[in-house]
Write an enzyme that holds these catalytic residues in place. Sequence first.
Site, PDB file in Angstrom:
ATOM      1  N   ASP A 172       0.842  -1.192   0.000  1.00 60.20           N
ATOM      2  CA  ASP A 172       0.000   0.000   0.000  1.00 60.20           C
ATOM      3  C   ASP A 172       0.884   1.251   0.000  1.00 60.20           C
ATOM      4  O   ASP A 172       1.819   1.360   0.806  1.00 60.20           O
ATOM      5  CB  ASP A 172      -0.899   0.000   1.239  1.00 60.20           C
ATOM      6  CG  ASP A 172      -1.886   1.151   1.232  1.00 60.20           C
ATOM      7  OD1 ASP A 172      -2.996   0.974   0.697  1.00 60.20           O
ATOM      8  OD2 ASP A 172      -1.549   2.231   1.763  1.00 60.20           O
ATOM      9  N   ASN A 180      -2.397  13.156  -4.097  1.00 55.65           N
ATOM     10  CA  ASN A 180      -3.498  13.654  -4.929  1.00 55.65           C
ATOM     11  C   ASN A 180      -3.929  15.052  -4.523  1.00 55.65           C
ATOM     12  O   ASN A 180      -4.188  15.918  -5.378  1.00 55.65           O
ATOM     13  CB  ASN A 180      -4.695  12.696  -4.831  1.00 55.65           C
ATOM     14  CG  ASN A 180      -4.523  11.444  -5.671  1.00 55.65           C
ATOM     15  OD1 ASN A 180      -3.813  11.456  -6.669  1.00 55.65           O
ATOM     16  ND2 ASN A 180      -5.163  10.371  -5.264  1.00 55.65           N
ATOM     17  N   HIS A 185      -4.756  14.524  -9.363  1.00 58.40           N
ATOM     18  CA  HIS A 185      -4.910  13.093  -9.636  1.00 58.40           C
ATOM     19  C   HIS A 185      -3.985  12.599 -10.747  1.00 58.40           C
ATOM     20  O   HIS A 185      -3.613  11.422 -10.762  1.00 58.40           O
ATOM     21  CB  HIS A 185      -6.368  12.781  -9.978  1.00 58.40           C
ATOM     22  CG  HIS A 185      -7.273  12.860  -8.789  1.00 58.40           C
ATOM     23  ND1 HIS A 185      -7.409  11.832  -7.892  1.00 58.40           N
ATOM     24  CD2 HIS A 185      -8.053  13.863  -8.321  1.00 58.40           C
ATOM     25  CE1 HIS A 185      -8.250  12.183  -6.928  1.00 58.40           C
ATOM     26  NE2 HIS A 185      -8.656  13.421  -7.171  1.00 58.40           N
ATOM     27  N   ASP A 189      -1.640   9.358 -10.556  1.00 61.23           N
ATOM     28  CA  ASP A 189      -1.529   8.294 -11.567  1.00 61.23           C
ATOM     29  C   ASP A 189      -0.073   7.995 -11.892  1.00 61.23           C
ATOM     30  O   ASP A 189       0.326   6.827 -12.019  1.00 61.23           O
ATOM     31  CB  ASP A 189      -2.272   8.689 -12.839  1.00 61.23           C
ATOM     32  CG  ASP A 189      -3.783   8.644 -12.680  1.00 61.23           C
ATOM     33  OD1 ASP A 189      -4.260   8.108 -11.660  1.00 61.23           O
ATOM     34  OD2 ASP A 189      -4.493   9.132 -13.585  1.00 61.23           O
ATOM     35  N   GLU A 215      -4.621   2.390  -4.394  1.00 57.95           N
ATOM     36  CA  GLU A 215      -3.160   2.443  -4.280  1.00 57.95           C
ATOM     37  C   GLU A 215      -2.586   1.152  -3.714  1.00 57.95           C
ATOM     38  O   GLU A 215      -1.466   1.139  -3.207  1.00 57.95           O
ATOM     39  CB  GLU A 215      -2.732   3.629  -3.410  1.00 57.95           C
ATOM     40  CG  GLU A 215      -3.173   3.572  -1.963  1.00 57.95           C
ATOM     41  CD  GLU A 215      -4.547   4.164  -1.704  1.00 57.95           C
ATOM     42  OE1 GLU A 215      -4.785   4.578  -0.552  1.00 57.95           O
ATOM     43  OE2 GLU A 215      -5.388   4.219  -2.630  1.00 57.95           O
TER      44      GLU A 215
END
Length: 307
Positions: A172, A180, A185, A189, A215
């Site tokens: 994680d 973010n 965002h 990515d 994630e």
Amino acid sequence: MPNDEIERTWTAVPRLTPPDRRHAFFLVLAGPQFGEIFPLEPGRELLVGRREDADIPIRDDGISRRHAAIRVEGEGAVIRDLGSVNGTWVDGVRVEAAPLVDGSRVAIGGATTLKFAYTDELEARWQLKLAESALQDPLTGLSNRRHLEERLAAEVAAGLRHARPVSVLLVDVDHFKAVNDAHGHLAGDEALKMVAFVLRGAVRKEDVLARFGGEEFVVVARETPLAGARALGERIRRAVERSRCAWQGQDLALTVSIGVTVSVGAAQLEPGRTERELLESADRALYLAKQGGRNRVVAIPAAPSAR
């Protein structure tokens, strides 16, 4: 332009290769060799099995060394089981021998599914691309959750059958929401793609690597005990910590927390619940890693959940 000059001009232009003739192929739709294509030579019987010298070698523990034989006949084929332990299944039915037509699916060993196709190579690769797209995460290019669940079930079943360990690592990205929120965002990515790239470099070819959602990523490491899986988790953690995600002139630093668990033999986990048990145990280990301050690896043995 004179005719001789026209002829010389056309002669200088590379000729287009005529379309490939139609052939028989096996496309690997599921299993450790997902994505491979095997052209099937007509006129002789071809051996499918785990032997290195097999005509169609399949690296799957559930497949016998001499599992099946296939002979192409016209635009179809006939497949024969060679007394394999786990059987040969054509379109969901276990067979001793059966005809194959374009589109027939052959399941062997519990984890591997082959599709018989009679077409040209371009069409065969297009069919395989369609299959890949259904099992691939579009952002990272890793396997998606659907493919992970299929492979995890197969790996755990093989591990239980042969009393070999199967480890699961749940990875994680730490403080991903902050990335973010601070950078948008699109930056998030790019961060996920960077982590996926690092993971690819850290795992073995035979391991299963997938984006689990958001994630989170999952690694399934076959024949890997808890200590080895923890070492793999540390290798992944350090590799991510050293890496940087370039975004609009900035280098974004990321870390990951990793929960690790392992299954060994049928005595530890109940058949039919094993995949869920492993994921739940890995999730508990991940929670401990987060509670312990993040950017760390916690490994715990799998234990059945309370009913």
